[in-house]
Design an enzyme around this catalytic site. Sequence first.
Site, PDB file in Angstrom:
ATOM      1  N   ASN A 165      13.446   4.997  -0.678  1.00 43.28           N
ATOM      2  CA  ASN A 165      13.073   3.616  -0.160  1.00 43.28           C
ATOM      3  C   ASN A 165      13.774   3.105   0.793  1.00 43.28           C
ATOM      4  OD1 ASN A 165      11.995   1.026  -0.066  1.00 43.28           O
ATOM      5  ND2 ASN A 165      12.069   0.900  -2.485  1.00 43.28           N
TER       6      ASN A 165
ATOM      7  N   GLU B  67       0.841  -1.146   0.027  1.00 36.74           N
ATOM      8  CA  GLU B  67      -0.043  -0.128   0.080  1.00 36.74           C
ATOM      9  C   GLU B  67       0.784   1.355   0.098  1.00 36.74           C
ATOM     10  OE1 GLU B  67      -2.242  -3.298   0.775  1.00 36.74           O
ATOM     11  OE2 GLU B  67      -0.716  -2.715   2.356  1.00 36.74           O
TER      12      GLU B  67
ATOM     13  N   HIS C 246       4.951 -15.392  -1.087  1.00 35.79           N
ATOM     14  CA  HIS C 246       4.477 -14.006  -0.844  1.00 35.79           C
ATOM     15  C   HIS C 246       5.613 -12.934  -0.493  1.00 35.79           C
ATOM     16  CE1 HIS C 246       2.413 -10.951   1.990  1.00 35.79           C
ATOM     17  NE2 HIS C 246       1.450 -11.005   0.960  1.00 35.79           N
TER      18      HIS C 246
ATOM     19  N   GLU D 289       7.754 -18.673   4.594  1.00 36.80           N
ATOM     20  CA  GLU D 289       7.885 -19.951   4.044  1.00 36.80           C
ATOM     21  C   GLU D 289       7.232 -19.996   2.475  1.00 36.80           C
ATOM     22  OE1 GLU D 289       6.355 -22.689   6.570  1.00 36.80           O
ATOM     23  OE2 GLU D 289       7.855 -22.305   8.121  1.00 36.80           O
ATOM     24  N   THR D 290       6.628 -18.654   2.023  1.00 34.08           N
ATOM     25  CA  THR D 290       5.852 -18.802   0.870  1.00 34.08           C
ATOM     26  C   THR D 290       6.480 -17.829   0.006  1.00 34.08           C
ATOM     27  OG1 THR D 290       4.251 -17.169   1.654  1.00 34.08           O
ATOM     28  CG2 THR D 290       3.697 -19.440   2.070  1.00 34.08           C
TER      29      THR D 290
ATOM     30  N   VAL E  86       9.033  -3.042   6.748  1.00 31.88           N
ATOM     31  CA  VAL E  86       9.959  -4.247   6.747  1.00 31.88           C
ATOM     32  C   VAL E  86       9.097  -5.341   6.284  1.00 31.88           C
ATOM     33  CG1 VAL E  86      11.477  -5.698   8.204  1.00 31.88           C
ATOM     34  CG2 VAL E  86      11.018  -3.506   8.709  1.00 31.88           C
ATOM     35  N   VAL E  87       9.931  -6.216   5.327  1.00 30.00           N
ATOM     36  CA  VAL E  87       9.305  -7.474   4.723  1.00 30.00           C
ATOM     37  C   VAL E  87      10.407  -8.358   5.076  1.00 30.00           C
ATOM     38  CG1 VAL E  87       8.524  -8.594   2.782  1.00 30.00           C
ATOM     39  CG2 VAL E  87       8.374  -6.192   3.074  1.00 30.00           C
TER      40      VAL E  87
END
Length: 140
Positions: A98, A44, A74, A71-72, A66-67
Amino acid sequence: MAKFLIVEARFYDHLNDMLIDGARETLASQGHEAEVLTVPGALEVPGAISMAADSGLYDGFVAIGVVIRGETYHFEIVAGESARGIMALTMDGVAIGNGILTVENEEQALVRADPKQKNKGGEAAQAALALLDLQGRFAR
């Protein structure tokens, strides 16, 4: 003095607080003011920056979030698409730094978020300031 909007994807509170502190400190040390806007997630952030840029209320932006890899798949989508959205806005002339961290684990995020260590929030603010300066140089 310029006015900046720090747009944060509020997911990891303690990490975001450090990133925001670093960004605010950098902007304030150069005489600029900043507000913080919170959005649900990193996907977003570009949309919020786009809406705010269209308002004309701000001179520049700092994206914070923070990303952390899970386990996927995504992680790849969120990391790539948030960066792509920010880059598209930057290519349209919006001054954005950024500061969305994309890391393997929380330990890496802590080191990067901490203003006393890697200070990626401060670095993102510096990038926004550099792009704002370029806007001024190329404006007619």
